[in-house]
Design a protein around this motif. Structure first.
Motif, short mmCIF file in Angstrom:
data_model
loop_
_atom_site.label_atom_id
_atom_site.label_comp_id
_atom_site.label_asym_id
_atom_site.label_seq_id
_atom_site.Cartn_x
_atom_site.Cartn_y
_atom_site.Cartn_z
N ARG A 40 1.14 3.06 3.29
CA ARG A 40 2.02 2.47 4.32
C ARG A 40 3.44 3.04 4.23
O ARG A 40 4.17 3.05 5.21
N ARG A 53 9.69 -7.51 2.11
CA ARG A 53 8.29 -7.13 1.95
C ARG A 53 7.67 -6.98 3.33
O ARG A 53 7.83 -7.85 4.20
N GLY A 69 4.04 -6.72 4.44
CA GLY A 69 2.71 -6.80 3.86
C GLY A 69 1.62 -7.08 4.88
O GLY A 69 1.88 -7.19 6.08
N SER A 70 0.40 -7.20 4.37
CA SER A 70 -0.69 -7.73 5.19
C SER A 70 -1.11 -9.06 4.58
O SER A 70 -0.80 -9.36 3.43
N VAL A 94 -10.04 -6.78 6.07
CA VAL A 94 -9.26 -5.78 5.32
C VAL A 94 -9.86 -4.39 5.55
O VAL A 94 -9.14 -3.40 5.68
N GLY A 118 -0.73 -7.26 -5.95
CA GLY A 118 -0.54 -8.36 -6.90
C GLY A 118 0.88 -8.53 -7.39
O GLY A 118 1.70 -7.60 -7.36
N GLY A 155 2.07 -1.89 -4.85
CA GLY A 155 0.71 -2.07 -5.33
C GLY A 155 0.22 -3.47 -4.99
O GLY A 155 0.88 -4.23 -4.28
N PHE A 173 -8.69 -11.97 -5.49
CA PHE A 173 -9.18 -11.87 -4.12
C PHE A 173 -10.56 -12.50 -3.93
O PHE A 173 -10.82 -13.11 -2.90
N ASP A 209 -1.32 -14.09 0.95
CA ASP A 209 -1.20 -12.72 0.47
C ASP A 209 -1.11 -12.74 -1.05
O ASP A 209 -1.40 -13.77 -1.66
N MET A 210 -0.71 -11.63 -1.65
CA MET A 210 -0.73 -11.58 -3.11
C MET A 210 0.63 -11.25 -3.75
O MET A 210 0.73 -11.26 -4.98
N GLU A 211 1.64 -10.95 -2.97
CA GLU A 211 2.91 -10.50 -3.58
C GLU A 211 4.15 -11.30 -3.17
O GLU A 211 5.16 -11.25 -3.89
N ASP A 259 0.82 -1.21 0.00
CA ASP A 259 0.00 0.00 0.00
C ASP A 259 0.86 1.27 0.00
O ASP A 259 1.70 1.44 0.90
N TYR A 305 -8.76 -2.99 8.88
CA TYR A 305 -7.32 -2.69 8.89
C TYR A 305 -7.06 -1.20 8.60
O TYR A 305 -6.13 -0.60 9.14
O1 LIG Z 1 -1.27 -4.87 2.46
P1 LIG Z 1 -0.48 -5.37 1.25
O2 LIG Z 1 0.98 -5.29 1.47
O3 LIG Z 1 -0.93 -4.68 -0.01
O4 LIG Z 1 -0.83 -6.93 1.11
C1 LIG Z 1 -2.12 -7.53 1.04
O5 LIG Z 1 -3.19 -6.62 0.96
C2 LIG Z 1 -3.72 -6.55 -0.39
C3 LIG Z 1 -5.13 -7.06 -0.40
O6 LIG Z 1 -5.92 -6.36 0.49
C4 LIG Z 1 -2.81 -7.43 -1.22
O7 LIG Z 1 -1.81 -6.63 -1.79
C5 LIG Z 1 -2.28 -8.39 -0.20
O8 LIG Z 1 -1.09 -9.06 -0.52
#
Ligand SMILES: O=P(O)(O)O[C@H]1O[C@H](CO)[C@@H](O)[C@H]1O
Ligand SMILES: O=c1cc[nH]c(=O)[nH]1
Length: 247
Positions: free
Chosen positions: A25, A86, A88-89, A213, A65, A63, A157, A178-180, A22, A216
């Motif tokens: 962040r 990284r 992340g969440s 989410v 993904g 970003g 998602f 997570d996604m990354e 994000d 958060y």
């Molecule tokens: O908070 P970030 O670091 O973006 O990580 C998680 O949050 C996002 C989804 O809400 C996806 O990018 C996922 O990997």
């Protein structure tokens, strides 16, 4: 050369970088730095460079993904970055992982598309053991509890089969989703960059992902406190593992 997406050039970027997803962040990491300045903010890629306890550090958002995260990793590597963490969440894939708990990724299941465009699925997404140990050591020294193990990174998602897929990875002992992380670890390793990931849990296992989410983003929640802890841990891990960059 100025990179086309992150809009940074080598002399603007520190050898060690934190990678939140994000862009918002990035500025929350800035609160922990001695001093910093914004280098660029283009699309989802916001970059600041500053110092932490005198150590140069850059923070770049990736970003959402693997596709955009891979671009950030590639362009930072082209700027000379040697170390990436990284921050992340994630959503928990095991019961017993509370909101705000930290998950340190030893590796990631590669259910994303971006990393599969680089190498077949048989290639593992493995974190740097040195950086992973530095993250665990930082948690220990700061008396912050953590979970270490595998995570799973995905691309979509809201797919209909998400609950069944999560149940499958739950049975295999995966800790978080997570996604990354998979793309970051895979592309970094292919480019000779040391990488690791620490994730703040924002959704309970079998919990409502939209609710988790959504909450958060409210800065008073346990998830927001978890984010502060993951930032502190990642900065300390960089500080103790990057001897060359200390003042
Ligand atoms: O908070 P970030 O670091 O973006 O990580 C998680 O949050 C996002 C989804 O809400 C996806 O990018 C996922 O990997
Ligand atoms: O459940 C979640 C929560 C955050 N990010 C994810 O990718 N999944």
């Amino acid at each position: 050369m100025k990179q086309p997406h992150i809009l940074c050039q080598p002399d603007q970027v520190a050898p060690q970088v934190l990678l939140p997803g994000d862009p918002a962040r990035v500025l929350r990491v800035a609160d922990f730095l001695d001093e910093w300045k914004e280098i660029a903010f283009n699309r989802e890629f916001r970059t600041i460079t500053g110092t932490y306890r005198g150590m140069p550090v850059t923070v770049t958002s990736t970003g959402i993904g693997g596709a955009s995260a891979a671009i950030a990793v590639e362009e930072l590597a082209a700027c000379g970055v040697r170390t990436m963490i990284r921050i992340g969440s994630a959503g928990a894939v095991q019961a017993g992982i509370a909101i705000g708990d930290l998950i340190i990724a030893q590796g990631a299941v590669r259910e994303d598309g971006a990393s599969r465009m680089y190498v077949p699925e048989a290639y593992p997404a493995v974190a740097s053991p040195r950086l992973t140990l530095a993250l665990e050591d930082a948690c220990f020294k700061l008396a912050i509890p953590w979970h270490s193990g595998l995570v799973r990174s995905h691309d979509s998602f809201y797919i209909d089969e998400e609950a069944a897929i999560m149940a499958q990875w739950n049975r295999k002992g995966v800790l978080g989703s997570d996604m990354e992380t998979a793309a970051v670890l895979t592309v970094a390793r292919l480019r000779g960059v040391e990488a690791a990931a620490i994730l703040n849990n924002v959704v309970l296992y079998e919990g409502d992902v939209k609710e988790g989410v959504g909450e958060y983003v409210d800065e008073t929640t346990a998830a927001a406190e978890g984010e502060k802890r993951e930032i502190q841990v990642a900065l300390e891990a960089l500080y103790h593992s990057c001897e060359d960059s200390k003042p």
